[in-house]
Scaffold this active site. Sequence first.
Site, PDB file in Angstrom:
ATOM      1  N   ALA A   1      52.701 -13.301  24.151  1.00  0.00           N
ATOM      2  CA  ALA A   1      54.005 -13.965  24.145  1.00  0.00           C
ATOM      3  C   ALA A   1      53.941 -15.321  24.838  1.00  0.00           C
ATOM      4  CB  ALA A   1      55.044 -13.072  24.818  1.00  0.00           C
ATOM      5  N   VAL A   2      53.225 -15.384  25.964  1.00  0.00           N
ATOM      6  CA  VAL A   2      53.087 -16.651  26.698  1.00  0.00           C
ATOM      7  C   VAL A   2      52.410 -17.694  25.819  1.00  0.00           C
ATOM      8  CG1 VAL A   2      51.898 -17.782  28.625  1.00  0.00           C
ATOM      9  CG2 VAL A   2      53.076 -15.604  28.998  1.00  0.00           C
TER      10      VAL A   2
ATOM     11  N   CYS B   1      40.910 -10.304  44.695  1.00  0.00           N
ATOM     12  CA  CYS B   1      40.358 -11.549  45.242  1.00  0.00           C
ATOM     13  C   CYS B   1      40.836 -11.779  46.677  1.00  0.00           C
ATOM     14  CB  CYS B   1      40.748 -12.732  44.355  1.00  0.00           C
ATOM     15  SG  CYS B   1      40.007 -14.303  44.875  1.00  0.00           S
TER      16      CYS B   1
ATOM     17  N   GLY C   1      51.219  -7.264  39.800  1.00  0.00           N
ATOM     18  CA  GLY C   1      52.085  -6.558  40.730  1.00  0.00           C
ATOM     19  C   GLY C   1      52.353  -7.336  42.001  1.00  0.00           C
TER      20      GLY C   1
ATOM     21  N   SER D   1      49.766  -9.870  43.203  1.00  0.00           N
ATOM     22  CA  SER D   1      49.746 -11.031  42.303  1.00  0.00           C
ATOM     23  C   SER D   1      50.911 -11.960  42.613  1.00  0.00           C
ATOM     24  CB  SER D   1      49.827 -10.560  40.848  1.00  0.00           C
ATOM     25  OG  SER D   1      48.808  -9.626  40.566  1.00  0.00           O
TER      26      SER D   1
ATOM     27  N   ASP E   1      53.204   1.125  38.409  1.00  0.00           N
ATOM     28  CA  ASP E   1      53.926   1.761  39.514  1.00  0.00           C
ATOM     29  C   ASP E   1      55.435   1.525  39.485  1.00  0.00           C
ATOM     30  OD1 ASP E   1      51.632   2.857  40.618  1.00  0.00           O
ATOM     31  OD2 ASP E   1      51.213   1.083  41.822  1.00  0.00           O
TER      32      ASP E   1
ATOM     33  N   MET F   1      49.559   8.765  40.019  1.00  0.00           N
ATOM     34  CA  MET F   1      49.459   7.527  40.791  1.00  0.00           C
ATOM     35  C   MET F   1      50.800   7.176  41.443  1.00  0.00           C
ATOM     36  SD  MET F   1      46.890   4.952  38.765  1.00  0.00           S
ATOM     37  CE  MET F   1      45.125   5.132  39.030  1.00  0.00           C
TER      38      MET F   1
ATOM     39  N   GLU G   1      58.877  21.971  38.608  1.00  0.00           N
ATOM     40  CA  GLU G   1      59.623  22.779  39.576  1.00  0.00           C
ATOM     41  C   GLU G   1      59.762  22.072  40.925  1.00  0.00           C
ATOM     42  OE1 GLU G   1      59.180  25.130  36.308  1.00  0.00           O
ATOM     43  OE2 GLU G   1      57.495  24.163  37.322  1.00  0.00           O
TER      44      GLU G   1
ATOM     45  N   GLU H   1      50.301  10.310  44.675  1.00  0.00           N
ATOM     46  CA  GLU H   1      49.110  10.202  45.525  1.00  0.00           C
ATOM     47  C   GLU H   1      49.435   9.752  46.943  1.00  0.00           C
ATOM     48  OE1 GLU H   1      46.336   7.140  44.358  1.00  0.00           O
ATOM     49  OE2 GLU H   1      47.929   5.934  43.480  1.00  0.00           O
TER      50      GLU H   1
END
Length: 319
Positions: free
Chosen positions: A22-23, A73, A102, A105, A127, A169, A187, A222
């Site tokens: 799209a970008v 990074c 996320g 970033s 997430d 996750m 449950e 988690e």
Amino acid sequence: MKRIGVLTSGGDSPGMNAAIRAVVRKAIYHGVEVFGIYYGYAGLIAGKIKKLEVGDVGDIIHRGGTILYTARCPEFKTEEGQLKGIEQLKKHGIEGLVVIGGDGSYQGAKKLTEHGFPCVGVPGTIDNDIPGTDFTIGFDTALNTVIDAIDKIRDTATSHERTYVIEVMGRHAGDIALWSGLAGGAETILIPEADYDMNDVIARLKRGHERGKKHSIIIVAEGVGSGVEFGKKIQEATGFETRVTVLGHVQRGGSPTAFDRVLASRLGARAVELLLEGKGGRCVGIQNNQLVDHDIVEALANKHTVDQKMYLLSKELSI
């Protein structure tokens, strides 16, 4: 603005390719050149930058992962790393940047913004924990992956009359656990945002067994703790045969759902519009099915919260 860049950073999520597509196509439609930055911020520092054409993003809308690849990074957390990145952007004549990813970033995009470089963040994470948007790219696909697993595990749980613990996750956010647990009829659902009493969990399982219930499904995010250890505690306390499934990285893969493809397309295109309007330092999102954008600094100052009403509903329905 005649030239923009796009990168994906952090953990990948299904739908990132649709956002990249799209970008690129939105920018080219408006006569703007687009440069893909490979391997996230690490690739930005290293100058792994290539011009993208319409054909480069053909036949990718249905593919999981990211054609631009991604990497962590630590260097970009330093001012030196950030300045190296800006130097590379200027070297290639890039005037604005779309960052898909996320929280980490977004933090990188925020730093570039503080250095005066226009950035727009696009929420891409399974997430669903980014403030300023109801849904993030990849969440719906991951959710459906988990639900598919729950349905299949319930089949064998019923056949063998077992209790199953399924770890999903969500180190800090319980959206995957909550939504999948509610949709899968679990449950018990345990999420990082809510305290739980192990004695209460065990008592609920025993009550169900006394009513004639032959199997149970427990969803554990988690961030709550190890599903394996949780399963051991349940078997020791109840005597019920218990098995554990840790779904792991299967949740990050797969072809994106129609919802994620459309969401990614809308958000990616809107990010380009903001840059062309001269509105850097923003992040896009969707709220009440309407596209929105927020100041990225203000967005990061807020915290994503799980839907407490939905959590209470899950407890009411799992009696």
